[in-house]
Design a protein around this motif. Structure first.
Motif, PDB file in Angstrom:
ATOM      1  N   ASP A 346       0.810  -1.219   0.000  1.00 35.34           N
ATOM      2  CA  ASP A 346       0.000   0.000   0.000  1.00 35.34           C
ATOM      3  C   ASP A 346       0.846   1.274   0.000  1.00 35.34           C
ATOM      4  OD1 ASP A 346       1.056  -0.299   2.523  1.00 35.34           O
ATOM      5  OD2 ASP A 346      -0.786   0.287   3.584  1.00 35.34           O
ATOM      6  N   THR A 347       2.156   1.168  -0.169  1.00 32.72           N
ATOM      7  CA  THR A 347       3.044   2.336  -0.086  1.00 32.72           C
ATOM      8  C   THR A 347       2.709   3.373  -1.141  1.00 32.72           C
ATOM      9  OG1 THR A 347       4.873   1.088   0.898  1.00 32.72           O
ATOM     10  CG2 THR A 347       5.437   3.124  -0.240  1.00 32.72           C
ATOM     11  N   ASP A 349      -0.113   3.919  -2.654  1.00 28.78           N
ATOM     12  CA  ASP A 349      -1.392   4.559  -2.319  1.00 28.78           C
ATOM     13  C   ASP A 349      -1.206   5.574  -1.194  1.00 28.78           C
ATOM     14  OD1 ASP A 349      -2.742   3.068  -4.226  1.00 28.78           O
ATOM     15  OD2 ASP A 349      -3.323   1.502  -2.800  1.00 28.78           O
ATOM     16  N   SER A 350      -0.394   5.220  -0.230  1.00 34.39           N
ATOM     17  CA  SER A 350      -0.138   6.154   0.882  1.00 34.39           C
ATOM     18  C   SER A 350       0.575   7.403   0.387  1.00 34.39           C
ATOM     19  CB  SER A 350       0.706   5.468   1.964  1.00 34.39           C
ATOM     20  OG  SER A 350       0.010   4.389   2.549  1.00 34.39           O
ATOM     21  N   LEU A 352       0.465   8.681  -2.575  1.00 34.02           N
ATOM     22  CA  LEU A 352      -0.489   9.487  -3.334  1.00 34.02           C
ATOM     23  C   LEU A 352      -1.405  10.261  -2.386  1.00 34.02           C
ATOM     24  CD1 LEU A 352      -1.768  10.331  -6.006  1.00 34.02           C
ATOM     25  CD2 LEU A 352      -3.206   8.274  -5.878  1.00 34.02           C
ATOM     26  N   ARG A 353      -1.880   9.623  -1.346  1.00 36.18           N
ATOM     27  CA  ARG A 353      -2.769  10.292  -0.396  1.00 36.18           C
ATOM     28  C   ARG A 353      -2.058  11.441   0.303  1.00 36.18           C
ATOM     29  NH1 ARG A 353      -3.634   6.280   2.371  1.00 36.18           N
ATOM     30  NH2 ARG A 353      -2.432   6.669   4.286  1.00 36.18           N
ATOM     31  N   TRP A 354      -0.820  11.222   0.701  1.00 32.72           N
ATOM     32  CA  TRP A 354      -0.064  12.298   1.371  1.00 32.72           C
ATOM     33  C   TRP A 354       0.248  13.435   0.402  1.00 32.72           C
ATOM     34  CZ3 TRP A 354       3.458   7.893   3.407  1.00 32.72           C
ATOM     35  CH2 TRP A 354       2.859   7.301   4.532  1.00 32.72           C
ATOM     36  N   SER A 355       0.562  13.094  -0.825  1.00 34.05           N
ATOM     37  CA  SER A 355       0.893  14.145  -1.791  1.00 34.05           C
ATOM     38  C   SER A 355      -0.294  15.066  -2.031  1.00 34.05           C
ATOM     39  CB  SER A 355       1.355  13.525  -3.109  1.00 34.05           C
ATOM     40  OG  SER A 355       0.281  12.926  -3.810  1.00 34.05           O
ATOM     41  N   GLN A 356      -1.489  14.532  -1.883  1.00 37.35           N
ATOM     42  CA  GLN A 356      -2.698  15.335  -2.111  1.00 37.35           C
ATOM     43  C   GLN A 356      -3.227  15.982  -0.836  1.00 37.35           C
ATOM     44  OE1 GLN A 356      -5.178  12.259  -3.797  1.00 37.35           O
ATOM     45  NE2 GLN A 356      -4.443  12.625  -5.890  1.00 37.35           N
ATOM     46  N   GLY A 357      -2.973  15.371   0.303  1.00 41.54           N
ATOM     47  CA  GLY A 357      -3.600  15.844   1.535  1.00 41.54           C
ATOM     48  C   GLY A 357      -2.734  16.673   2.448  1.00 41.54           C
ATOM     49  N   ALA A 371       5.483  16.800   0.231  1.00 40.24           N
ATOM     50  CA  ALA A 371       4.337  16.243  -0.492  1.00 40.24           C
ATOM     51  C   ALA A 371       4.581  16.286  -1.995  1.00 40.24           C
ATOM     52  CB  ALA A 371       3.074  17.019  -0.130  1.00 40.24           C
ATOM     53  N   GLY A 375       4.507  13.236  -4.755  1.00 42.28           N
ATOM     54  CA  GLY A 375       3.596  13.281  -5.895  1.00 42.28           C
ATOM     55  C   GLY A 375       4.320  13.293  -7.220  1.00 42.28           C
TER      56      GLY A 375
END
Length: 434
Positions: A346-347, A349-350, A352-357, A371, A375
């Motif tokens: 899941d790295t 996905d994580s 990607l989530r951090w780069s956006q959030g 971030a 990304g």
């Protein structure tokens, strides 16, 4: 000791000037029209607005708008020449303060006249630059009191609220915004914090208003990378392709680049066809930032580059914002896992989530940079990320020294004094920690 290449004599209207490898005296600067009062504050402001000059500190904010924001606040404004380069890989500001301090001080005096400022500061971390500026102040005393303030070199020390905080006697750490310095800055007064290259271009515009468009569309860039060539500090016009700069540096087959110090993130080889122009780079998801471009060597691994950059940002966090401490650490740990072959499924996905959030959640741009690194790696090199999840990367393994700490050096040390092309004041390398 590292050697940096500097170009030969440049034409009028350039920041590098007629003798890039020599320290310029007050007499030499005046001989080129410097300190000339022919262009008054109102006329200069009009020229800056017409030319569209953007700040060179990284954000690229219109200089005329920034001047007006301080001018319109009333009170007793303060002006600051910000020469603290936090972004690794950039040498331009230290070179300017060492080689052309009068150009910077002329610009500082001119923005003081535009804003009505009653005090000025030159803010820096390079001791040799500080000596150069103090000599220049003694050679040609400015029309307002100007003080040199030295600070420690860190990633966040040049952020504008950190600058104000340090000048006011506190630590060089960012503060919450608002207020911004133009509203309430040094001593509570409206304050203009301007990058030293911006001030240099303002002074050039006052001296040669006929060249205002060319002055506004020229920029200093520091080129480095893994090729055989020494780092290059040069001046180029907006619009020049990144690929042309790679060839000029000596890496025509570069695999991509780390842009804007760390703030612009990673781009692949296809992006090297982009023009060096702030709007075009922003539209492509990267940034010119401070003008530091680190080209990626063919055969290297951009994942290692990303991991070391993120580790550096985590280490440089001001540790004032919990989200920054935890966010940069999480990004750095995930990227290190990719290089070490220990990343979970899941790295990606994580990341990607951090780069956006995570963007916009810190008090300064450091968390945004972390971030952005995550990304940009996912966008520019998705196949490499997938392959690192499937199996350990031999290139990353080879890049890890025996002590387990990979080191990416994108920093260009500071110019030696007296001025030659030799650099001997190193900026710490980026250190990736497990």
């Amino acid at each position: 000791m590292t050697t940096i290449r500097l170009p030969t004599a440049q034409p009028p209207g350039t920041v590098l000037g007629a003798a890039p490898q020599a320290a310029e005296s007050a007499d030499a600067y005046r001989a080129t029209g410097g300190y000339d009062a022919a262009t008054g504050p109102e006329e200069l402001l009009a020229h800056l607005a017409a030319s569209g000059l953007l700040g060179r500190g990284g954000a690229g904010f219109p200089a005329a708008v920034k001047l007006r924001s301080v001018r319109g606040r009333g009170g007793s404004p303060v002006v600051v020449a910000n020469g603290e380069e936090g972004e690794p890989g950039s040498a331009k500001d230290r070179w300017l303060l060492r080689a052309r301090p009068h150009l910077v001080l002329d610009g500082l005096a001119r923005v003081a006249a535009v804003t009505g400022a009653v005090r000025g500061f030159v803010y820096l971390s390079d001791p040799a630059a500080g000596e150069s500026v103090r000599r220049a102040l003694a050679e040609h005393p400015p029309p307002l009191p100007v003080e040199v303030v030295e600070t420690g070199h860190t990633y966040v020390a040049g952020e504008e609220t950190a600058v104000v905080r340090r000048i006011d006697g506190g630590p060089a750490l960012p503060t919450a915004k608002p207020p911004r310095p133009f509203e309430r800055g040094v001593g509570g007064a409206p304050t203009l914090v301007s990058n030293v290259e911006t001030l240099a271009r303002i002074a050039l515009t006052a001296t040669r208003p006929d060249l205002r468009r060319a002055i506004a569309r020229g920029t200093l860039v520091t080129l480095s990378g893994g090729g055989p060539s020494a780092p290059v500090l040069t001046e180029v016009p907006y619009g020049i392709p990144l690929r042309t700069l790679a060839a000029r540096y000596g890496m025509p087959d570069a695999a991509g680049a780390l842009m804007g110090g760390l703030f612009g993130g990673l781009v692949d080889a296809r992006a090297l066809d982009l023009p060096l122009e702030p709007g075009a780079l922003t539209a492509a998801g990267t940034a010119l930032g401070c003008g530091a471009i680190h080209f990626l060597a063919p055969g290297g691994c951009p994942v290692t580059t990303a991991a070391d950059a993120a580790a550096h940002l985590a280490a440089e966090s001001a540790r004032q914002c919990g989200v920054c401490v935890s966010g940069t650490a999480a990004v750095g740990k995930a990227l290190y896992g990719l290089t070490a072959g220990t990343a979970g499924p899941d790295t990606a996905d994580s990341l990607l989530r951090w780069s956006q959030g995570l963007t916009g959640r810190g008090a300064c741009g450091l968390l945004d940079a972390a971030a952005g690194i995550a990304g940009s790696l996912l966008r520019a090199f998705p196949g490499l990320v997938r392959s690192h999840l499937d199996a350990p990367c031999p290139v990353c393994a080879d890049a890890t020294p025996e002590d387990g700490r990979r080191r990416l050096t994108v920093a260009v040390p500071g110019v030696a004094a007296p001025f030659t092309a030799t650099f001997d004041t190193p900026v710490p390398a980026l250190k990736g920690t497990p």
